[in-house]
Design a protein around this motif. Structure first.
Motif, PDB file in Angstrom:
ATOM      1  N   UNK A   1       0.834  -1.208   0.000  1.00  0.00           N
ATOM      2  CA  UNK A   1       0.000   0.000   0.000  1.00  0.00           C
ATOM      3  C   UNK A   1       0.870   1.260   0.000  1.00  0.00           C
ATOM      4  N   UNK A   2       1.962   1.246   0.775  1.00  0.00           N
ATOM      5  CA  UNK A   2       2.872   2.397   0.805  1.00  0.00           C
ATOM      6  C   UNK A   2       3.495   2.633  -0.567  1.00  0.00           C
ATOM      7  N   UNK A   3       3.907   1.541  -1.222  1.00  0.00           N
ATOM      8  CA  UNK A   3       4.494   1.684  -2.551  1.00  0.00           C
ATOM      9  C   UNK A   3       3.479   2.237  -3.550  1.00  0.00           C
ATOM     10  N   UNK A   4       2.233   1.804  -3.439  1.00  0.00           N
ATOM     11  CA  UNK A   4       1.190   2.306  -4.336  1.00  0.00           C
ATOM     12  C   UNK A   4       0.952   3.802  -4.123  1.00  0.00           C
ATOM     13  N   UNK A   5       0.930   4.228  -2.867  1.00  0.00           N
ATOM     14  CA  UNK A   5       0.749   5.657  -2.573  1.00  0.00           C
ATOM     15  C   UNK A   5       1.928   6.472  -3.097  1.00  0.00           C
ATOM     16  N   UNK A   6       3.155   5.961  -2.853  1.00  0.00           N
ATOM     17  CA  UNK A   6       4.338   6.674  -3.335  1.00  0.00           C
ATOM     18  C   UNK A   6       4.334   6.764  -4.858  1.00  0.00           C
ATOM     19  N   UNK A   7       3.895   5.681  -5.513  1.00  0.00           N
ATOM     20  CA  UNK A   7       3.829   5.681  -6.976  1.00  0.00           C
ATOM     21  C   UNK A   7       2.825   6.714  -7.480  1.00  0.00           C
TER      22      UNK A   7
ATOM     23  N   UNK B   1       1.870   9.430  -5.890  1.00  0.00           N
ATOM     24  CA  UNK B   1       2.431  10.761  -5.628  1.00  0.00           C
ATOM     25  C   UNK B   1       3.448  11.152  -6.684  1.00  0.00           C
ATOM     26  N   UNK B   2       4.290  10.214  -7.093  1.00  0.00           N
ATOM     27  CA  UNK B   2       5.292  10.498  -8.111  1.00  0.00           C
ATOM     28  C   UNK B   2       4.635  10.788  -9.452  1.00  0.00           C
ATOM     29  N   UNK B   3       3.579  10.031  -9.767  1.00  0.00           N
ATOM     30  CA  UNK B   3       2.859  10.270 -11.020  1.00  0.00           C
ATOM     31  C   UNK B   3       2.187  11.637 -11.012  1.00  0.00           C
ATOM     32  N   UNK B   4       1.594  11.976  -9.881  1.00  0.00           N
ATOM     33  CA  UNK B   4       0.944  13.291  -9.777  1.00  0.00           C
ATOM     34  C   UNK B   4       1.958  14.426  -9.893  1.00  0.00           C
ATOM     35  N   UNK B   5       3.124  14.209  -9.327  1.00  0.00           N
ATOM     36  CA  UNK B   5       4.166  15.248  -9.397  1.00  0.00           C
ATOM     37  C   UNK B   5       4.603  15.495 -10.833  1.00  0.00           C
ATOM     38  N   UNK B   6       4.703  14.428 -11.617  1.00  0.00           N
ATOM     39  CA  UNK B   6       5.132  14.591 -13.009  1.00  0.00           C
ATOM     40  C   UNK B   6       4.017  15.116 -13.913  1.00  0.00           C
ATOM     41  N   UNK B   7       2.754  14.860 -13.542  1.00  0.00           N
ATOM     42  CA  UNK B   7       1.633  15.293 -14.380  1.00  0.00           C
ATOM     43  C   UNK B   7       0.943  16.543 -13.848  1.00  0.00           C
ATOM     44  N   UNK B   8       1.481  17.123 -12.810  1.00  0.00           N
ATOM     45  CA  UNK B   8       0.829  18.247 -12.157  1.00  0.00           C
ATOM     46  C   UNK B   8       0.610  19.429 -13.084  1.00  0.00           C
ATOM     47  N   UNK B   9       1.592  19.722 -13.930  1.00  0.00           N
ATOM     48  CA  UNK B   9       1.498  20.902 -14.825  1.00  0.00           C
ATOM     49  C   UNK B   9       0.453  20.688 -15.916  1.00  0.00           C
ATOM     50  N   UNK B  10       0.053  19.449 -16.152  1.00  0.00           N
ATOM     51  CA  UNK B  10      -0.886  19.150 -17.226  1.00  0.00           C
ATOM     52  C   UNK B  10      -2.332  19.058 -16.732  1.00  0.00           C
ATOM     53  N   UNK B  11      -2.530  19.050 -15.413  1.00  0.00           N
ATOM     54  CA  UNK B  11      -3.864  18.865 -14.859  1.00  0.00           C
ATOM     55  C   UNK B  11      -4.518  20.194 -14.535  1.00  0.00           C
ATOM     56  N   UNK B  12      -5.834  20.183 -14.642  1.00  0.00           N
ATOM     57  CA  UNK B  12      -6.594  21.369 -14.219  1.00  0.00           C
ATOM     58  C   UNK B  12      -6.683  21.383 -12.711  1.00  0.00           C
ATOM     59  N   UNK B  13      -7.189  22.480 -12.169  1.00  0.00           N
ATOM     60  CA  UNK B  13      -7.265  22.624 -10.726  1.00  0.00           C
ATOM     61  C   UNK B  13      -8.200  21.576 -10.134  1.00  0.00           C
TER      62      UNK B  13
ATOM     63  N   UNK C   1      -7.054  18.586  -7.520  1.00  0.00           N
ATOM     64  CA  UNK C   1      -7.656  18.418  -6.203  1.00  0.00           C
ATOM     65  C   UNK C   1      -8.238  17.010  -6.045  1.00  0.00           C
ATOM     66  N   UNK C   2      -8.830  16.512  -7.117  1.00  0.00           N
ATOM     67  CA  UNK C   2      -9.397  15.167  -7.060  1.00  0.00           C
ATOM     68  C   UNK C   2      -8.321  14.113  -6.833  1.00  0.00           C
ATOM     69  N   UNK C   3      -7.191  14.250  -7.518  1.00  0.00           N
ATOM     70  CA  UNK C   3      -6.094  13.289  -7.349  1.00  0.00           C
ATOM     71  C   UNK C   3      -5.500  13.391  -5.941  1.00  0.00           C
ATOM     72  N   UNK C   4      -5.375  14.620  -5.431  1.00  0.00           N
ATOM     73  CA  UNK C   4      -4.840  14.803  -4.088  1.00  0.00           C
ATOM     74  C   UNK C   4      -5.770  14.215  -3.030  1.00  0.00           C
ATOM     75  N   UNK C   5      -7.085  14.372  -3.238  1.00  0.00           N
ATOM     76  CA  UNK C   5      -8.041  13.777  -2.311  1.00  0.00           C
ATOM     77  C   UNK C   5      -7.962  12.245  -2.350  1.00  0.00           C
TER      78      UNK C   5
END
Length: 342
Positions: free
Chosen positions: A63-69, A71-83, A87-91
């Motif tokens: 579960x920890x590895x899945x969460x870290x994965x 988070x890493x995906x969100x960090x790389x795709x953050x500039x491409x996502x709308x607000x 927020x949905x991904x962070x939730x």
């Protein structure tokens, strides 16, 4: 508070010691942790519980590895996502983290599965220990028996007052008696089941007899093979030892090249005698042709034995079949020749 508790315990022990000296009070103690480690049932159940704990830890790591994965995906795709998507991904990640914490508490928390199952595991064995302690106390006239691994602080405890090993022996004897009783009951139940089957179907008695004869023949064949192998191994070992002894004697100069002893003139056994000792310079190892010949000889002997057993079984089966046919024919003729009632 701890100071008062310590003082009270110390006072109690000193008073007990004084009473023991004046009135002959007998005191002993046990180490519950030591006893539990010596009980086979507890060790086996503890290993099973540890396996479960390892499985739960592995699930937590996944579960920890899945969460870290994520988070890493969100960090790389953050500039491409709308607000809204961000927020949905962070939730979603926050929900997974909360779920992980709840799972950790469920498995390893103060009231989690690990603590609960460990208590359930220890409770029956603790009851057995308490019963064994009571029996020992009554049999050997103990006035007080303490638990060294409990919250009671024991500043000093002489080894002669430790009865933990006595408790372990009592538990082990009880467990051995229980296991023997279970095996005896299972054996009796199996015998009753076979007898019931024979009573319901008399033909099973004959079949069981045939199976027992076959099993006895197989056991005898295996025993003969083992005996032959052991004899062959012993002969080879004796031969090897004799050869080593002859070589050592020759090396020390006590045996001549012709096989005579230099000290007393006694002759050694000729190579052509019944011992079949090799001549000087000859190897004790069999040649490949000799090994193959011996293997073929053993194989042929085994096949002949098996063939004889099969022929004996066929002959016995044929005799039984003929007897059954003769009985049936005799019964049929008797029925035909019977005079019908008037």
């Amino acid at each position: 508070m701890k100071k008062y508790f310590f003082t009270a315990c110390l006072t109690a022990l000193l008073s007990l010691n004084a009473v023991a000296q004046t009135r002959g009070v007998k005191i002993g103690y046990i180490d519950m942790e030591y006893i539990l480690e010596k009980v086979p049932d507890y060790a086996q159940a503890k290993n099973q519980l540890e396996e479960k704990a390892q499985k739960w830890k592995q699930e937590i790591e996944e579960k920890k590895l899945e969460i870290a994965k994520q988070k890493e995906t969100l960090k790389s795709e953050k500039v491409l996502l709308t607000k809204e998507l961000l927020e949905e991904r962070e939730e979603e990640i926050a929900f997974l983290e909360t779920e992980l914490l709840e799972y950790q508490q469920k498995r390893f928390g103060p009231t989690g599965d690990l603590v609960t199952q460990k208590s359930v595991l220890v409770k029956p064995i603790q009851d057995q220990v308490f019963n064994a302690v009571q029996d020992i106390a009554e049999a050997k006239k103990y006035d007080f028996i303490f638990d060294k691994s409990s919250d009671l602080t024991m500043l000093f405890s002489a080894q002669r007052h430790d009865i933990s090993d006595q408790v372990v022996r009592v538990l082990t004897r009880a467990q051995n008696r229980e296991q023997k009783s279970k095996k005896l009951l299972e054996k009796e139940a199996e015998e009753e089941r076979k007898q019931d089957m024979i009573d319901d179907n008399p033909n099973l008695s004959e079949r069981q007899k045939i199976l027992d004869e076959r099993k006895a023949a197989r056991d005898k064949l295996l025993a003969d093979r083992k005996e032959a192998a052991d004899l062959k191994k012993k002969e080879a070992e004796d031969k090897r030892k004799q050869l080593l002894a002859d070589r050592e004697a020759k090396k020390n100069g006590t045996v001549s090249d012709k096989g005579t002893n230099a000290g007393d003139g006694n002759k050694t056994t000729p190579p052509n005698s019944a011992t079949d000792e090799p001549k000087d310079g000859e190897s004790t190892e069999l040649t490949p042709e000799e090994k193959r010949a011996k293997a073929e000889e053993a194989k042929t002997k085994t096949l002949e034995e098996r063939k004889k057993i099969i022929e004996d079984r066929k002959k016995a089966a044929e005799e039984r079949r003929k007897k059954i046919l003769e009985d049936r024919e005799a019964a049929k003729k008797a029925k035909e020749n019977a005079t019908p009632p008037k």
